[in-house]
Design a protein around this motif. Structure first.
Motif, PDB file in Angstrom:
ATOM      1  N   THR A  64      36.368  33.092 -18.161  1.00 44.12           N
ATOM      2  CA  THR A  64      35.594  32.885 -19.382  1.00 44.12           C
ATOM      3  C   THR A  64      34.290  33.665 -19.349  1.00 44.12           C
ATOM      4  O   THR A  64      33.833  34.187 -20.366  1.00 44.12           O
ATOM      5  CB  THR A  64      35.290  31.387 -19.574  1.00 44.12           C
ATOM      6  OG1 THR A  64      36.520  30.673 -19.652  1.00 44.12           O
ATOM      7  CG2 THR A  64      34.489  31.145 -20.844  1.00 44.12           C
ATOM      8  N   LEU A  65      33.683  33.749 -18.158  1.00 46.31           N
ATOM      9  CA  LEU A  65      32.387  34.406 -18.017  1.00 46.31           C
ATOM     10  C   LEU A  65      32.500  35.826 -17.473  1.00 46.31           C
ATOM     11  O   LEU A  65      31.508  36.386 -17.006  1.00 46.31           O
ATOM     12  CB  LEU A  65      31.484  33.567 -17.106  1.00 46.31           C
ATOM     13  CG  LEU A  65      31.066  32.209 -17.665  1.00 46.31           C
ATOM     14  CD1 LEU A  65      30.159  31.483 -16.683  1.00 46.31           C
ATOM     15  CD2 LEU A  65      30.392  32.349 -19.029  1.00 46.31           C
ATOM     16  N   ALA A  66      33.684  36.414 -17.547  1.00 50.49           N
ATOM     17  CA  ALA A  66      33.827  37.808 -17.115  1.00 50.49           C
ATOM     18  C   ALA A  66      32.899  38.686 -17.943  1.00 50.49           C
ATOM     19  O   ALA A  66      32.724  38.477 -19.141  1.00 50.49           O
ATOM     20  CB  ALA A  66      35.274  38.256 -17.275  1.00 50.49           C
ATOM     21  N   PHE A  67      32.283  39.685 -17.285  1.00 55.89           N
ATOM     22  CA  PHE A  67      31.302  40.508 -17.972  1.00 55.89           C
ATOM     23  C   PHE A  67      31.992  41.691 -18.646  1.00 55.89           C
ATOM     24  O   PHE A  67      32.635  42.490 -17.990  1.00 55.89           O
ATOM     25  CB  PHE A  67      30.251  41.020 -16.977  1.00 55.89           C
ATOM     26  CG  PHE A  67      28.879  41.112 -17.575  1.00 55.89           C
ATOM     27  CD1 PHE A  67      28.587  42.075 -18.528  1.00 55.89           C
ATOM     28  CD2 PHE A  67      27.893  40.231 -17.220  1.00 55.89           C
ATOM     29  CE1 PHE A  67      27.340  42.159 -19.102  1.00 55.89           C
ATOM     30  CE2 PHE A  67      26.630  40.296 -17.774  1.00 55.89           C
ATOM     31  CZ  PHE A  67      26.344  41.268 -18.726  1.00 55.89           C
TER      32      PHE A  67
ATOM     33  N   THR B  13      25.768  31.327  -3.008  1.00 56.20           N
ATOM     34  CA  THR B  13      26.743  32.307  -2.532  1.00 56.20           C
ATOM     35  C   THR B  13      27.971  32.409  -3.425  1.00 56.20           C
ATOM     36  O   THR B  13      28.505  33.500  -3.641  1.00 56.20           O
ATOM     37  CB  THR B  13      27.186  31.973  -1.101  1.00 56.20           C
ATOM     38  OG1 THR B  13      27.744  30.650  -1.064  1.00 56.20           O
ATOM     39  CG2 THR B  13      26.017  32.048  -0.138  1.00 56.20           C
ATOM     40  N   LEU B  14      28.421  31.275  -3.975  1.00 56.89           N
ATOM     41  CA  LEU B  14      29.670  31.270  -4.745  1.00 56.89           C
ATOM     42  C   LEU B  14      29.447  31.496  -6.229  1.00 56.89           C
ATOM     43  O   LEU B  14      30.320  32.037  -6.912  1.00 56.89           O
ATOM     44  CB  LEU B  14      30.405  29.943  -4.556  1.00 56.89           C
ATOM     45  CG  LEU B  14      30.897  29.627  -3.147  1.00 56.89           C
ATOM     46  CD1 LEU B  14      31.476  28.218  -3.114  1.00 56.89           C
ATOM     47  CD2 LEU B  14      31.942  30.634  -2.699  1.00 56.89           C
ATOM     48  N   TYR B  15      28.296  31.085  -6.738  1.00 57.92           N
ATOM     49  CA  TYR B  15      28.111  31.138  -8.182  1.00 57.92           C
ATOM     50  C   TYR B  15      26.961  32.040  -8.611  1.00 57.92           C
ATOM     51  O   TYR B  15      27.179  33.095  -9.200  1.00 57.92           O
ATOM     52  CB  TYR B  15      27.915  29.728  -8.749  1.00 57.92           C
ATOM     53  CG  TYR B  15      27.838  29.713 -10.256  1.00 57.92           C
ATOM     54  CD1 TYR B  15      28.996  29.811 -11.025  1.00 57.92           C
ATOM     55  CD2 TYR B  15      26.617  29.623 -10.917  1.00 57.92           C
ATOM     56  CE1 TYR B  15      28.941  29.828 -12.410  1.00 57.92           C
ATOM     57  CE2 TYR B  15      26.555  29.632 -12.302  1.00 57.92           C
ATOM     58  CZ  TYR B  15      27.711  29.732 -13.041  1.00 57.92           C
ATOM     59  OH  TYR B  15      27.638  29.758 -14.413  1.00 57.92           O
ATOM     60  N   SER B  16      25.723  31.656  -8.308  1.00 57.48           N
ATOM     61  CA  SER B  16      24.597  32.393  -8.888  1.00 57.48           C
ATOM     62  C   SER B  16      24.530  33.833  -8.397  1.00 57.48           C
ATOM     63  O   SER B  16      24.264  34.753  -9.179  1.00 57.48           O
ATOM     64  CB  SER B  16      23.275  31.671  -8.616  1.00 57.48           C
ATOM     65  OG  SER B  16      23.007  31.610  -7.226  1.00 57.48           O
TER      66      SER B  16
ATOM     67  N   ARG C  58      24.863  36.993 -10.850  1.00 61.67           N
ATOM     68  CA  ARG C  58      23.771  37.970 -10.863  1.00 61.67           C
ATOM     69  C   ARG C  58      24.297  39.375 -10.538  1.00 61.67           C
ATOM     70  O   ARG C  58      23.893  40.360 -11.163  1.00 61.67           O
ATOM     71  CB  ARG C  58      22.707  37.563  -9.845  1.00 61.67           C
ATOM     72  CG  ARG C  58      21.537  38.537  -9.735  1.00 61.67           C
ATOM     73  CD  ARG C  58      20.532  38.058  -8.699  1.00 61.67           C
ATOM     74  NE  ARG C  58      19.808  36.914  -9.175  1.00 61.67           N
ATOM     75  CZ  ARG C  58      18.694  36.985  -9.907  1.00 61.67           C
ATOM     76  NH1 ARG C  58      18.209  38.170 -10.263  1.00 61.67           N
ATOM     77  NH2 ARG C  58      18.071  35.898 -10.291  1.00 61.67           N
ATOM     78  N   ARG C  59      25.214  39.467  -9.584  1.00 67.25           N
ATOM     79  CA  ARG C  59      25.753  40.766  -9.195  1.00 67.25           C
ATOM     80  C   ARG C  59      26.465  41.426 -10.372  1.00 67.25           C
ATOM     81  O   ARG C  59      26.265  42.622 -10.641  1.00 67.25           O
ATOM     82  CB  ARG C  59      26.721  40.605  -8.023  1.00 67.25           C
ATOM     83  CG  ARG C  59      27.320  41.927  -7.530  1.00 67.25           C
ATOM     84  CD  ARG C  59      28.387  41.690  -6.488  1.00 67.25           C
ATOM     85  NE  ARG C  59      29.550  41.024  -7.034  1.00 67.25           N
ATOM     86  CZ  ARG C  59      30.511  41.625  -7.738  1.00 67.25           C
ATOM     87  NH1 ARG C  59      30.428  42.932  -7.995  1.00 67.25           N
ATOM     88  NH2 ARG C  59      31.546  40.940  -8.187  1.00 67.25           N
ATOM     89  N   LEU C  60      27.284  40.675 -11.081  1.00 63.42           N
ATOM     90  CA  LEU C  60      28.027  41.236 -12.204  1.00 63.42           C
ATOM     91  C   LEU C  60      27.090  41.719 -13.312  1.00 63.42           C
ATOM     92  O   LEU C  60      27.283  42.795 -13.882  1.00 63.42           O
ATOM     93  CB  LEU C  60      28.998  40.188 -12.758  1.00 63.42           C
ATOM     94  CG  LEU C  60      30.155  39.787 -11.842  1.00 63.42           C
ATOM     95  CD1 LEU C  60      30.923  38.612 -12.435  1.00 63.42           C
ATOM     96  CD2 LEU C  60      31.083  40.961 -11.595  1.00 63.42           C
ATOM     97  N   ALA C  61      26.064  40.925 -13.610  1.00 66.13           N
ATOM     98  CA  ALA C  61      25.112  41.317 -14.649  1.00 66.13           C
ATOM     99  C   ALA C  61      24.333  42.555 -14.228  1.00 66.13           C
ATOM    100  O   ALA C  61      24.129  43.484 -15.027  1.00 66.13           O
ATOM    101  CB  ALA C  61      24.163  40.164 -14.951  1.00 66.13           C
ATOM    102  N   ALA C  62      23.886  42.592 -12.970  1.00 66.67           N
ATOM    103  CA  ALA C  62      23.106  43.736 -12.490  1.00 66.67           C
ATOM    104  C   ALA C  62      23.944  45.006 -12.491  1.00 66.67           C
ATOM    105  O   ALA C  62      23.445  46.087 -12.847  1.00 66.67           O
ATOM    106  CB  ALA C  62      22.560  43.449 -11.087  1.00 66.67           C
TER     107      ALA C  62
ATOM    108  N   VAL D 257      16.483  45.700 -12.987  1.00 66.08           N
ATOM    109  CA  VAL D 257      17.573  44.963 -13.634  1.00 66.08           C
ATOM    110  C   VAL D 257      17.617  43.509 -13.183  1.00 66.08           C
ATOM    111  O   VAL D 257      18.061  42.632 -13.930  1.00 66.08           O
ATOM    112  CB  VAL D 257      18.938  45.654 -13.387  1.00 66.08           C
ATOM    113  CG1 VAL D 257      18.956  47.052 -13.994  1.00 66.08           C
ATOM    114  CG2 VAL D 257      19.294  45.680 -11.919  1.00 66.08           C
ATOM    115  N   GLN D 258      17.157  43.224 -11.965  1.00 64.22           N
ATOM    116  CA  GLN D 258      17.148  41.836 -11.511  1.00 64.22           C
ATOM    117  C   GLN D 258      16.182  40.994 -12.337  1.00 64.22           C
ATOM    118  O   GLN D 258      16.444  39.817 -12.617  1.00 64.22           O
ATOM    119  CB  GLN D 258      16.776  41.771 -10.026  1.00 64.22           C
ATOM    120  CG  GLN D 258      17.761  42.450  -9.094  1.00 64.22           C
ATOM    121  CD  GLN D 258      19.110  41.751  -9.047  1.00 64.22           C
ATOM    122  OE1 GLN D 258      19.264  40.632  -9.520  1.00 64.22           O
ATOM    123  NE2 GLN D 258      20.103  42.414  -8.473  1.00 64.22           N
TER     124      GLN D 258
END
Length: 213
Positions: free
Chosen positions: A86-89, A138-141, A145-149, A167-168
């Motif tokens: 659902t939250l795929a970027f 580690t599993l979520y935030s 964050r990695r996908l958005a960055a 970008v962070q």
């Protein structure tokens, strides 16, 4: 609208197509995460226990404790598994469209589905559960964050975002604002709010400088 699964349906162990041999670890882990995700979205975290997950997923509690040190860590991993697609970027090539669509999807998930309440519960419990706090990072935030960055860096390479932009910080400004309204609900969390965040970030809010005399 898809109905939420009933308790009876959720408590049914997954169908098995294999013989009596030991199942691969990835298959076992997948069954566990699916079971946890379904239980969470149907009922919330209150009645989630290692005993119940073991029964529903058809595994031993020993197996669960080997992979997840606490109920909170197990719940967080199952939650991420349930909402990951659902939250795929998106990447349409237009950073404004992609930021808007992703924030809208996040807002919908958090305000119109049980997933929003579950995540706020997990964030609250992470304040006193160290294992859950580590799992949340580690599993979520960190993954979100990695996908958005990555998407924002691609926009920098395409010339849609200035090279000197951190970008962070942009991630914190966009998603941090949504989390703030979710956790301190003085103002509503809506699609128009998400759209305004993207507009403010990409266009800026400073007015023109006064002409020098």
């Amino acid at each position: 609208m898809t109905d939420q699964p009933t308790t009876a349906a959720v408590d049914q162990p997954p169908a098995r197509s294999r013989g009596r041999g030991r199942r691969p670890a990835d298959e076992v882990r997948g069954d566990v995460l699916r079971a946890v995700g379904e239980l969470l979205l149907a009922e919330g975290i209150a009645d989630l226990t290692f005993e119940r997950v073991a029964r529903v997923a058809g595994v031993s509690k020993t197996t669960l404790y080997k992979w997840w040190p606490s109920r909170g860590a197990l719940a967080l991993d199952g939650y991420f598994h349930a909402v990951e697609q659902t939250l795929a970027f998106p990447d349409t090539g237009d950073i404004r469209v992609d930021l808007r669509d992703q924030l809208r999807a996040f807002v919908h998930l958090m305000t119109a589905t049980p997933a929003g309440r579950i995540l706020t519960e997990l964030i609250g419990q992470a304040q006193t559960d160290q294992d859950l706090a580590v799992a949340y990072r580690t599993l979520y935030s960190s993954e979100r964050r990695r996908l958005a960055a990555e998407r924002l860096r691609a926009a920098q390479e395409a010339g849609q975002v200035r090279d000197d932009v951190d970008v962070q910080v942009v991630v914190d400004q966009l998603w941090g604002a949504v989390y703030h309204r979710l956790l301190i609900p003085d103002e509503p969390v809506t699609e128009s709010f998400a759209d305004a965040l993207v507009t403010n970030i990409l266009l800026g809010i400073a007015g023109p400088r006064p002409a020098s005399r």
